[in-house]
Design an enzyme around this catalytic site. Structure first.
Site, PDB file in Angstrom:
ATOM      1  N   GLY A   8       0.820  -1.203   0.000  1.00 29.39           N
ATOM      2  CA  GLY A   8       0.000   0.000   0.000  1.00 29.39           C
ATOM      3  C   GLY A   8       0.859   1.259   0.000  1.00 29.39           C
ATOM      4  N   ALA A  15      -4.765  -2.515   5.723  1.00 27.47           N
ATOM      5  CA  ALA A  15      -6.135  -2.144   6.107  1.00 27.47           C
ATOM      6  C   ALA A  15      -7.060  -2.244   4.906  1.00 27.47           C
ATOM      7  CB  ALA A  15      -6.166  -0.708   6.640  1.00 27.47           C
ATOM      8  N   THR A  58      -9.250  -0.056   2.971  1.00 24.24           N
ATOM      9  CA  THR A  58      -9.295   1.406   2.870  1.00 24.24           C
ATOM     10  C   THR A  58     -10.340   1.903   1.872  1.00 24.24           C
ATOM     11  OG1 THR A  58      -7.509   1.334   1.235  1.00 24.24           O
ATOM     12  CG2 THR A  58      -6.869   1.686   3.529  1.00 24.24           C
ATOM     13  N   THR A  83      -7.566   7.016  11.411  1.00 20.99           N
ATOM     14  CA  THR A  83      -8.068   7.984  10.422  1.00 20.99           C
ATOM     15  C   THR A  83      -8.873   9.125  11.044  1.00 20.99           C
ATOM     16  OG1 THR A  83      -9.663   8.159   8.595  1.00 20.99           O
ATOM     17  CG2 THR A  83      -9.992   6.348  10.091  1.00 20.99           C
ATOM     18  N   ASP A  84      -8.900  10.241  10.324  1.00 16.59           N
ATOM     19  CA  ASP A  84      -9.771  11.364  10.696  1.00 16.59           C
ATOM     20  C   ASP A  84     -11.246  10.975  10.582  1.00 16.59           C
ATOM     21  OD1 ASP A  84      -9.119  11.150   7.926  1.00 16.59           O
ATOM     22  OD2 ASP A  84      -9.923  13.145   7.529  1.00 16.59           O
ATOM     23  N   TYR A 101     -16.524   2.331   7.383  1.00 17.24           N
ATOM     24  CA  TYR A 101     -15.052   2.352   7.421  1.00 17.24           C
ATOM     25  C   TYR A 101     -14.559   2.986   8.726  1.00 17.24           C
ATOM     26  CZ  TYR A 101     -10.354   4.174   6.428  1.00 17.24           C
ATOM     27  OH  TYR A 101      -9.027   4.510   6.502  1.00 17.24           O
ATOM     28  N   LYS A 139     -12.343   1.241  11.717  1.00 18.32           N
ATOM     29  CA  LYS A 139     -11.021   1.752  12.104  1.00 18.32           C
ATOM     30  C   LYS A 139     -10.988   2.086  13.596  1.00 18.32           C
ATOM     31  CE  LYS A 139      -7.865   2.405  10.031  1.00 18.32           C
ATOM     32  NZ  LYS A 139      -6.711   1.479   9.771  1.00 18.32           N
ATOM     33  N   TRP A 160      -6.244  11.925   4.799  1.00 15.79           N
ATOM     34  CA  TRP A 160      -6.135  12.266   3.368  1.00 15.79           C
ATOM     35  C   TRP A 160      -4.745  11.901   2.803  1.00 15.79           C
ATOM     36  CZ3 TRP A 160      -9.017  17.400   1.823  1.00 15.79           C
ATOM     37  CH2 TRP A 160     -10.250  17.453   2.455  1.00 15.79           C
TER      38      TRP A 160
HETATM   39  N1  NAP Z   1      -5.722   6.624   2.529  1.00 13.80           N
HETATM   40  C1  NAP Z   1      -6.079   7.567   3.411  1.00 13.80           C
HETATM   41  O1  NAP Z   1      -6.511   8.665   3.040  1.00 13.80           O
HETATM   42  C2  NAP Z   1      -5.948   7.315   4.887  1.00 13.80           C
HETATM   43  C3  NAP Z   1      -6.267   8.346   5.786  1.00 13.80           C
HETATM   44  C4  NAP Z   1      -6.103   8.123   7.153  1.00 13.80           C
HETATM   45  C5  NAP Z   1      -5.658   6.893   7.595  1.00 13.80           C
HETATM   46  N2  NAP Z   1      -5.380   5.898   6.714  1.00 13.80           N
HETATM   47  C6  NAP Z   1      -4.918   4.610   7.225  1.00 13.80           C
HETATM   48  O2  NAP Z   1      -3.550   4.477   6.893  1.00 13.80           O
HETATM   49  C7  NAP Z   1      -3.246   3.096   6.651  1.00 13.80           C
HETATM   50  C8  NAP Z   1      -2.584   2.950   5.299  1.00 13.80           C
HETATM   51  O3  NAP Z   1      -3.481   3.409   4.291  1.00 13.80           O
HETATM   52  P1  NAP Z   1      -3.046   3.526   2.772  1.00 13.80           P
HETATM   53  O4  NAP Z   1      -3.580   4.809   2.277  1.00 13.80           O
HETATM   54  O5  NAP Z   1      -1.597   3.210   2.617  1.00 13.80           O
HETATM   55  O6  NAP Z   1      -3.933   2.366   2.132  1.00 13.80           O
HETATM   56  P2  NAP Z   1      -3.680   1.445   0.871  1.00 13.80           P
HETATM   57  O7  NAP Z   1      -2.767   2.125  -0.092  1.00 13.80           O
HETATM   58  O8  NAP Z   1      -5.014   1.000   0.442  1.00 13.80           O
HETATM   59  O9  NAP Z   1      -2.873   0.228   1.498  1.00 13.80           O
HETATM   60  C9  NAP Z   1      -3.464  -0.721   2.308  1.00 13.80           C
HETATM   61  C10 NAP Z   1      -2.785  -2.024   2.013  1.00 13.80           C
HETATM   62  O10 NAP Z   1      -3.358  -3.025   2.861  1.00 13.80           O
HETATM   63  C11 NAP Z   1      -3.507  -4.182   2.079  1.00 13.80           C
HETATM   64  N3  NAP Z   1      -4.499  -5.089   2.628  1.00 13.80           N
HETATM   65  C12 NAP Z   1      -5.847  -5.058   2.523  1.00 13.80           C
HETATM   66  N4  NAP Z   1      -6.380  -6.116   3.125  1.00 13.80           N
HETATM   67  C13 NAP Z   1      -5.356  -6.835   3.624  1.00 13.80           C
HETATM   68  C14 NAP Z   1      -5.268  -8.031   4.348  1.00 13.80           C
HETATM   69  N5  NAP Z   1      -6.353  -8.740   4.678  1.00 13.80           N
HETATM   70  N6  NAP Z   1      -4.038  -8.485   4.709  1.00 13.80           N
HETATM   71  C15 NAP Z   1      -2.935  -7.796   4.354  1.00 13.80           C
HETATM   72  N7  NAP Z   1      -2.939  -6.673   3.678  1.00 13.80           N
HETATM   73  C16 NAP Z   1      -4.151  -6.187   3.311  1.00 13.80           C
HETATM   74  C17 NAP Z   1      -3.908  -3.680   0.720  1.00 13.80           C
HETATM   75  O11 NAP Z   1      -3.683  -4.670  -0.253  1.00 13.80           O
HETATM   76  P3  NAP Z   1      -4.584  -4.722  -1.572  1.00 13.80           P
HETATM   77  O12 NAP Z   1      -4.223  -3.511  -2.345  1.00 13.80           O
HETATM   78  O13 NAP Z   1      -4.175  -6.010  -2.198  1.00 13.80           O
HETATM   79  O14 NAP Z   1      -6.010  -4.707  -1.106  1.00 13.80           O
HETATM   80  C18 NAP Z   1      -2.989  -2.479   0.553  1.00 13.80           C
HETATM   81  O15 NAP Z   1      -1.747  -2.849   0.000  1.00 13.80           O
HETATM   82  C19 NAP Z   1      -4.568   2.353   6.807  1.00 13.80           C
HETATM   83  O16 NAP Z   1      -4.648   1.857   8.107  1.00 13.80           O
HETATM   84  C20 NAP Z   1      -5.620   3.422   6.602  1.00 13.80           C
HETATM   85  O17 NAP Z   1      -6.815   3.113   7.273  1.00 13.80           O
HETATM   86  C21 NAP Z   1      -5.498   6.092   5.371  1.00 13.80           C
END
Ligand code: NAP
Length: 267
Positions: free
Chosen positions: A9, A53, A55, A90-91, A114, A118, A136
């Site tokens: 991710g 996660a 997401t 997350t926010d 979601y 979280k 974000w």
């Molecule tokens: N994106 C945002 O805006 C945001 C904001 C605040 C907080 N966060 C938090 O920050 C963290 C990282 O987010 P990110 O933006 O980097 O998300 P991301 O790019 O979607 O990365 C999440 C990764 O988790 C993997 N995943 C999903 N299900 C899984 C499972 N069962 N076992 C192992 N891996 C799994 C996904 O793989 P696949 O691609 O194969 O599904 C993806 O590679 C998360 O906890 C998210 O909730 C994100």
């Protein structure tokens, strides 16, 4: 040994890079699906940086159990390793009604499936955890707003973007670097988001400007966009507990565009 989950991710990749020199073991979903017990022979990490996660915010409305299986059940599996862990939250645990920055002592009230998963995941992380709430996220890889806008900006003269949600777009490289400082703090909840704030429409305009695209932004409302999951109207995160402060989101945006261009130049 540092263990990074979700290393495929956008944040997981940034963490794997940041901690590479420390010999971090970075596991993508194909190496460890966190809904399952850890792979045999993993060894005992000293610290886990848990970036895996579900997401897909809108997708979680249709399949809240699926989202919970990863964000709550998966986090419990990671916590069962017995190592202290950084859990990224997350926010979207907030309802957005405060109208001024959310600090750690503000009560969560998630409005989406979601956000609820979280928040439950924060509890599943256990007591030996740093709960790092950010917002974000964007970076040069994966699915994120910057990459989507750059693609749309190449294709269209005008893009409709929501102008009634305000947050702090946060560069994953800055969050990964700040994680080192968070790990020096006592366990607990920390808000770690970029300096500055913006609406999605402001952010899109900045993306087009930094990328040298002439694409116009048509400002629309959340209601006009009509996405399945509710989002907070205001979700700027700030720390009252001495969490590290990050550079301004515009700096992260410049780094991201430079990294995308460098990647394209290598291809
Ligand atoms: N994106 C945002 O805006 C945001 C904001 C605040 C907080 N966060 C938090 O920050 C963290 C990282 O987010 P990110 O933006 O980097 O998300 P991301 O790019 O979607 O990365 C999440 C990764 O988790 C993997 N995943 C999903 N299900 C899984 C499972 N069962 N076992 C192992 N891996 C799994 C996904 O793989 P696949 O691609 O194969 O599904 C993806 O590679 C998360 O906890 C998210 O909730 C994100």
């Amino acid at each position: 040994m540092y263990l990074v989950t979700g290393a495929g991710g956008q944040l997981g990749r940034a963490l794997a890079e940041e901690f590479a020199a420390d010999g971090a073991v970075a596991l993508a979903r194909s190496d460890w699906d966190v809904e399952l017990p850890p792979p045999a022979g993993l060894g005992q990490p000293d610290v886990v940086l848990h970036a895996a996660a579900w997401t897909n915010v809108d997708g979680a409305e249709d399949d809240p159990q699926g989202a919970a299986a990863v964000n709550v059940g998966g986090t419990a599996n990671v916590a069962a390793l017995g190592a202290p862990l950084a859990y990224y939250s997350t926010d979207y645990v907030f309802d957005g009604g405060k109208g001024e920055p959310y600090v750690e002592s503000d009560g969560p009230n998630p409005q989406s499936a979601y956000g609820r998963t979280k928040l439950h995941g924060e509890a599943a992380a256990g007591e030996r955890a740093w709960v790092v709430r950010s917002s974000w996220l964007f970076g040069p890889t994966g699915t994120n707003f910057v990459r989507t806008m750059l693609r749309l900006g190449e294709e269209r003269d005008e893009v409709a973007v929501v102008a009634d949600q305000r947050g702090s777009p946060t560069y994953v490289g800055h969050l990964a670097a700040a994680t080192r400082q968070v790990l020096q703090l006592p366990h607990g909840v920390y808000h770690v988001a970029a300096d500055g704030d913006a609406t999605w429409a402001d952010f899109a305009e900045a993306i087009f400007e930094e990328a040298g695209l002439g694409t116009r932004v048509r400002r629309i409302t959340t209601a006009e966009l009509g996405r399945p999951a509710p989002r907070p109207a205001y979700s700027v995160l700030r720390s009252e507990k001495g969490a590290p402060t990050l550079p301004h989101w515009r700096e992260g945006l410049r780094e991201t565009i430079a990294a995308i261009r460098a990647g394209a130049a290598r291809e």
